[in-house]
Design a protein around this motif. Sequence first.
Motif, PDB file in Angstrom:
ATOM      1  N   LEU A  19       0.826  -1.214   0.000  1.00 59.53           N
ATOM      2  CA  LEU A  19       0.000   0.000   0.000  1.00 59.53           C
ATOM      3  C   LEU A  19       0.862   1.267   0.000  1.00 59.53           C
ATOM      4  N   ALA A  23       0.610   3.959  -2.941  1.00 60.55           N
ATOM      5  CA  ALA A  23       0.254   5.333  -2.579  1.00 60.55           C
ATOM      6  C   ALA A  23       1.325   6.309  -3.057  1.00 60.55           C
ATOM      7  N   PRO A 288      -5.669  -0.061   8.317  1.00 64.46           N
ATOM      8  CA  PRO A 288      -5.754   1.139   7.469  1.00 64.46           C
ATOM      9  C   PRO A 288      -6.895   1.052   6.451  1.00 64.46           C
ATOM     10  N   GLN A 289      -7.139  -0.167   5.925  1.00 64.98           N
ATOM     11  CA  GLN A 289      -8.247  -0.325   4.974  1.00 64.98           C
ATOM     12  C   GLN A 289      -9.584  -0.053   5.650  1.00 64.98           C
ATOM     13  N   GLN A 292     -10.175   3.659   5.906  1.00 66.72           N
ATOM     14  CA  GLN A 292     -10.507   4.218   4.595  1.00 66.72           C
ATOM     15  C   GLN A 292     -11.939   3.870   4.192  1.00 66.72           C
ATOM     16  N   ASP A 298      -7.450   7.934   3.831  1.00 68.66           N
ATOM     17  CA  ASP A 298      -6.358   7.026   3.463  1.00 68.66           C
ATOM     18  C   ASP A 298      -5.144   7.368   4.320  1.00 68.66           C
ATOM     19  N   THR A 301      -1.601   7.283   2.535  1.00 68.97           N
ATOM     20  CA  THR A 301      -1.348   8.455   1.681  1.00 68.97           C
ATOM     21  C   THR A 301      -1.101   9.694   2.530  1.00 68.97           C
ATOM     22  N   GLU A 302      -1.896   9.888   3.573  1.00 67.50           N
ATOM     23  CA  GLU A 302      -1.724  11.082   4.423  1.00 67.50           C
ATOM     24  C   GLU A 302      -0.395  11.019   5.176  1.00 67.50           C
TER      25      GLU A 302
END
Length: 409
Positions: A19, A23, A288-289, A292, A298, A301-302
């Motif tokens: 991921l 990302a 994390p999923q 989201q 996300d 990404t952040e």
Amino acid sequence: MARRALVLVEGHTRGPGLLYVQAAQRLGLVPITLSADPAQYDYLAAESSEAIRVDTDNLDALIRECSRLGATYDIAGITSAAQSFYATVGKLCQHFDLPGPNAASIERCCDKFAQRQLLAEAGVPIPAYRMAENATDVESSAVEIGLPVILKPVVGLGSRGVRLCRNPDELAEHTNHLLGGKHIWRSSPGILVEEFAQGPHYIAQIMGNEVIGITAADFGPPPYFVFRGVTFPALLTDEEHKRIVDVSLRCLRALGLGWGPMNIEFRWTKLGPVVIEVNPRLAGAPDPQLVQLAYGVDLITEHIKLVIGDEWNLRRRHSQTAAARLLVPDRDGTLDWIGGESRAAAIPGVAEVKLYVEPKTPIVRKGDIRDYIGHVVAASPNFARTEAILQRAVDSIDWSITPFPTLGK
């Protein structure tokens, strides 16, 4: 103009490593993984992502490699998907004047005894604990605290070596396991003997100084602590949520944290929230999923945006309930077959079905994160519906394990 690169120190075989690569690519960055063994991360080849072999336990070697890369790329940031290299990341970021975590705070936090001391000094509610270096220390500590107790390595991840000891025989057995050469130590041997705090288990998901939400988690049967299910967000009253957030922020201040992703594990006892562990990293997959799916945030990404100095955004885009079930075998043996993932994935509301094992794989349960053979993730507008979707999906997956031959037969 040189392309911007994100340097990743090591990856993650089952966790968020892939991921992070994806990302970074979406953000227009070139992800470059530095690893002692890049071949262990299958996703690197699948994503055509660059990987460089380097001794990741050697800070000077990492500095040299990053300096070399700097001649070709504009290194926008350095991070890791693995907690065990997060302090190293902090040192690299400091060396190259890049945004990053405080290495000294991370190192203190990863030492469970040092972490407990700092939390206790700050008045944060934690279980009673003692440090032990030998069997005599373990036994006397357990007597002082009172059985049942939890034994865990002072440094470790993924519940490896963590066990509930309910009587003197279990205490002696697990002490022998930890000190008798069966456990692989990441540092000099040290055992944390800890009071067993009983009650529902919650995990605060944090980025910087902001608690994004709280996950509810369920374990399999004792004496081990192997997650079976996680739900985000947890069903809590406003007052319960506020108390967990307040204690979480006290933990960050006590440990000198507050940069990047973290998660804090709690038990809700008769005294309220008691801190079990502060982890200076993003929670592992599939957490994390879930965030989201539930909130549209996300975290990976952040986190990367923070790492490269861009503005991040933790604002919720929507509100759903997301949950995951971890698939765990009930016996040791040879996996004859496993299937049904396509049926499960076709159920409306199922977001992901992932199996970690192939037929003919030997199954030897360890009582930790290595026991998982897959997971299912689902999301819907409410808790009851998500649970129903998950149960239907899990019921669609089946497997067969033939026990290992018994000696003499």
